[in-house]
Design a protein around this motif. Sequence first.
Motif, PDB file in Angstrom:
ATOM      1  N   UNK A   9       0.854  -1.185   0.000  1.00  0.00           N
ATOM      2  CA  UNK A   9       0.000   0.000   0.000  1.00  0.00           C
ATOM      3  C   UNK A   9       0.890   1.235   0.000  1.00  0.00           C
ATOM      4  N   UNK A  10       0.241   2.391  -0.146  1.00  0.00           N
ATOM      5  CA  UNK A  10       0.969   3.671  -0.158  1.00  0.00           C
ATOM      6  C   UNK A  10       2.088   3.651  -1.203  1.00  0.00           C
ATOM      7  N   UNK A  11       1.721   3.351  -2.441  1.00  0.00           N
ATOM      8  CA  UNK A  11       2.717   3.215  -3.494  1.00  0.00           C
ATOM      9  C   UNK A  11       3.006   4.497  -4.251  1.00  0.00           C
ATOM     10  N   UNK A  12       2.305   5.590  -3.933  1.00  0.00           N
ATOM     11  CA  UNK A  12       2.491   6.843  -4.657  1.00  0.00           C
ATOM     12  C   UNK A  12       3.063   7.905  -3.735  1.00  0.00           C
ATOM     13  N   UNK A  13       4.147   8.586  -4.120  1.00  0.00           N
ATOM     14  CA  UNK A  13       4.679   9.674  -3.273  1.00  0.00           C
ATOM     15  C   UNK A  13       3.652  10.790  -3.121  1.00  0.00           C
ATOM     16  N   UNK A  14       3.549  11.335  -1.918  1.00  0.00           N
ATOM     17  CA  UNK A  14       2.612  12.404  -1.602  1.00  0.00           C
ATOM     18  C   UNK A  14       3.386  13.636  -1.147  1.00  0.00           C
ATOM     19  N   UNK A  15       2.787  14.834  -1.293  1.00  0.00           N
ATOM     20  CA  UNK A  15       3.457  16.037  -0.763  1.00  0.00           C
ATOM     21  C   UNK A  15       3.668  15.915   0.740  1.00  0.00           C
ATOM     22  N   UNK A  16       4.799  16.388   1.200  1.00  0.00           N
ATOM     23  CA  UNK A  16       5.095  16.333   2.629  1.00  0.00           C
ATOM     24  C   UNK A  16       4.156  17.232   3.421  1.00  0.00           C
ATOM     25  N   UNK A  17       3.829  16.820   4.633  1.00  0.00           N
ATOM     26  CA  UNK A  17       3.058  17.667   5.541  1.00  0.00           C
ATOM     27  C   UNK A  17       3.910  18.879   5.896  1.00  0.00           C
ATOM     28  N   UNK A  18       3.343  20.071   5.806  1.00  0.00           N
ATOM     29  CA  UNK A  18       4.092  21.305   6.004  1.00  0.00           C
ATOM     30  C   UNK A  18       3.948  21.814   7.430  1.00  0.00           C
ATOM     31  N   UNK A  19       4.955  22.578   7.851  1.00  0.00           N
ATOM     32  CA  UNK A  19       4.893  23.226   9.158  1.00  0.00           C
ATOM     33  C   UNK A  19       3.729  24.211   9.189  1.00  0.00           C
ATOM     34  N   UNK A  20       3.045  24.273  10.316  1.00  0.00           N
ATOM     35  CA  UNK A  20       1.921  25.187  10.460  1.00  0.00           C
ATOM     36  C   UNK A  20       0.607  24.645   9.963  1.00  0.00           C
ATOM     37  N   UNK A  21       0.601  23.463   9.344  1.00  0.00           N
ATOM     38  CA  UNK A  21      -0.649  22.884   8.847  1.00  0.00           C
ATOM     39  C   UNK A  21      -1.585  22.560  10.011  1.00  0.00           C
ATOM     40  N   UNK A  22      -2.875  22.783   9.788  1.00  0.00           N
ATOM     41  CA  UNK A  22      -3.892  22.426  10.777  1.00  0.00           C
ATOM     42  C   UNK A  22      -4.401  21.023  10.460  1.00  0.00           C
ATOM     43  N   UNK A  23      -4.416  20.154  11.456  1.00  0.00           N
ATOM     44  CA  UNK A  23      -4.746  18.750  11.220  1.00  0.00           C
ATOM     45  C   UNK A  23      -5.764  18.281  12.256  1.00  0.00           C
ATOM     46  N   UNK A  24      -6.399  17.150  11.942  1.00  0.00           N
ATOM     47  CA  UNK A  24      -7.216  16.419  12.897  1.00  0.00           C
ATOM     48  C   UNK A  24      -6.426  15.207  13.371  1.00  0.00           C
ATOM     49  N   UNK A  25      -6.483  14.934  14.680  1.00  0.00           N
ATOM     50  CA  UNK A  25      -5.783  13.776  15.229  1.00  0.00           C
ATOM     51  C   UNK A  25      -6.765  12.614  15.323  1.00  0.00           C
ATOM     52  N   UNK A  26      -6.461  11.525  14.650  1.00  0.00           N
ATOM     53  CA  UNK A  26      -7.332  10.360  14.655  1.00  0.00           C
ATOM     54  C   UNK A  26      -7.386   9.739  16.040  1.00  0.00           C
ATOM     55  N   UNK A  27      -8.607   9.474  16.482  1.00  0.00           N
ATOM     56  CA  UNK A  27      -8.832   8.834  17.781  1.00  0.00           C
ATOM     57  C   UNK A  27      -9.858   7.733  17.582  1.00  0.00           C
ATOM     58  N   UNK A  28      -9.440   6.486  17.775  1.00  0.00           N
ATOM     59  CA  UNK A  28     -10.326   5.350  17.520  1.00  0.00           C
ATOM     60  C   UNK A  28     -11.490   5.284  18.496  1.00  0.00           C
ATOM     61  N   UNK A  29     -11.388   5.997  19.608  1.00  0.00           N
ATOM     62  CA  UNK A  29     -12.438   5.937  20.628  1.00  0.00           C
ATOM     63  C   UNK A  29     -13.506   7.004  20.455  1.00  0.00           C
ATOM     64  N   UNK A  30     -13.358   7.893  19.485  1.00  0.00           N
ATOM     65  CA  UNK A  30     -14.342   8.957  19.259  1.00  0.00           C
ATOM     66  C   UNK A  30     -14.713   8.999  17.793  1.00  0.00           C
ATOM     67  N   UNK A  31     -15.913   9.495  17.453  1.00  0.00           N
ATOM     68  CA  UNK A  31     -16.288   9.628  16.044  1.00  0.00           C
ATOM     69  C   UNK A  31     -15.446  10.690  15.361  1.00  0.00           C
ATOM     70  N   UNK A  32     -15.305  10.627  14.041  1.00  0.00           N
ATOM     71  CA  UNK A  32     -14.463  11.591  13.321  1.00  0.00           C
ATOM     72  C   UNK A  32     -14.845  13.038  13.571  1.00  0.00           C
ATOM     73  N   UNK A  33     -16.146  13.312  13.763  1.00  0.00           N
ATOM     74  CA  UNK A  33     -16.567  14.692  13.990  1.00  0.00           C
ATOM     75  C   UNK A  33     -16.024  15.258  15.291  1.00  0.00           C
TER      76      UNK A  33
END
Length: 558
Positions: free
Chosen positions: A481-505
């Motif tokens: 899996x993950x066979x295609x190069x992707x742009x690197x995550x940049x400094x200052x980017x706003x992200x969501x932290x995945x938590x298996x115990x809570x819904x995505x929202x």
Amino acid sequence: MFRQIGVIPDHQNYQRIVWREHPSAPLKPYQLGTVTYGTACAPYLAVRVLEQRAYDHKEQYPTASKILLEDFYVDDLLTGSNNENELIAIRKELLELMSHAKMYNSLSEFDELVHRASSWQRLVHTVGYVLRFIQRLKEPRKRVESTILSFEEIKAAQIVCLRNAHACFGDDRRLIQKDQPLRNRSQLFKLTPCIGQDGLLRVGGRLRPSQLPEEVKHPILLPKAPHITKLILEHEHWVNLHPGTSALFVIVRQRYWIIGARNLIRKVTHNCIRCFRQRHHTTHQLMSDLPSIRITQSLPFVNSGCDYAGPITLKDRKGRNAKKSKGCICLFVCLVTSALHLELVTDLSTETFLAALRRFMSLKCNNSWHLHSIRIESRRHWQMKALNGSSFHRKHLTGEETQISAVVNSRPLYYTPDTDVTYLSPAHLLIGRSFTTIPEGDMSHIQENRLDYWQEVQALYQGFWKRWHQEYLTTLQHRPKWGTPQPNVELGSVVLIKDSNTPPAAWPLARVMSTHTGTDGRVRAVKLKTASGEATRAITKIAVLPNSETMFQGGPGC
């Protein structure tokens, strides 16, 4: 007016600002390319530009040039005429002169209002109050019963906004008004457009005899470029509870016919933060090369990985009414041979883990040993399937663990044909045979001069490692899996932290403080700043939010 006067590039460096769309977005620097309202020189620059335009076009537009020099006060024109035809001629000449200067007509102010509006609802209400103000100037004695806009006022404001969006259809509109056919290259040619009673361009189409409502038979035409089209799509996406691309396309088509609608709708749904949360697609990068400790021959369990499986139910004794408690299985996996060792733990505390670690080291490890925290999905899933949710006495579970370890360690390391019975398993690298095979009989009665047992065992053991090199290592070449190069995550980017115990929202927000790159320069882990502190996560555990300049929060007042 100031926004219509450009500043030469060398002077734009003196007009630098920082801006962000919302408090959690990163600050971005900008250079203002036009005269800035509020600066001391702004009025002078505006008047001086008008005067220069008058001097440059004095011979071509004498009347308009004279008016620019004498009848303008900054951006206000105070002039008149003795008859209506002359006044119309003056207006036309002024517009032509200003167009030569690449300055907009009165529509530019409306366009600026459109681009500043963050939602269709806010734009319509703003225009509605402007129309009410104009109406009160015309009829000052007419009383307004409510401060809230009426349905008729909102309808009139929508029509004004939509007419502004139709400006790019000017040539087609003029041909329709003259009852002339459209040009073949027109993007409206196949839609047989017509002008409705409200003055808006609508689809003529072929559904006139149908029983559909008039609004569906003749939807309003909209181009794909104006900002108004984007605001309308975002509004429809919100009021219809965030449908997907196909559903939103059908909903919008009931009232609007947008040129290139599907691509625009796909972009709107992609940039909607609420929809983005529900998709919960985390970030990934090209799968990295295997670390050297996984592909270099070494003694079993010298380099080991650790993970947990469970929970499982434990009983303190046999029989009915036994007290039950939760426990887990601590898995230790050799990173070279994929051999598995299981330890029962009663909780996830540090003390309990260290006790399991000591038991494991006393059985499997030598003095030179390294532990790595990894996720052992396939083996963990296989073990939980074997336990099948049953409750076990602790003594009995120890036997279960031993049997599960034996079976898992006896499975082939790689795919083997159905006819191949000489497969290679982790057990072969541990004891020289499969754990599930029956041991050979006692050969002590055979004379020693007839069997060099140690040399035979060593040759057999070395043969297993030779097969490990030739057969198993080559199966690790491909990236599953993950066979295609992707742009690197940049400094200052706003992200969501995945938590298996809570819904995505409900996934928490964080900002990237620093990045960790591999030997190939690709980011696969980041350090995050959260509301409660700092954390380090693999990029597969975060979801980078869309760019702050294009993100659509999904609400009416955004």
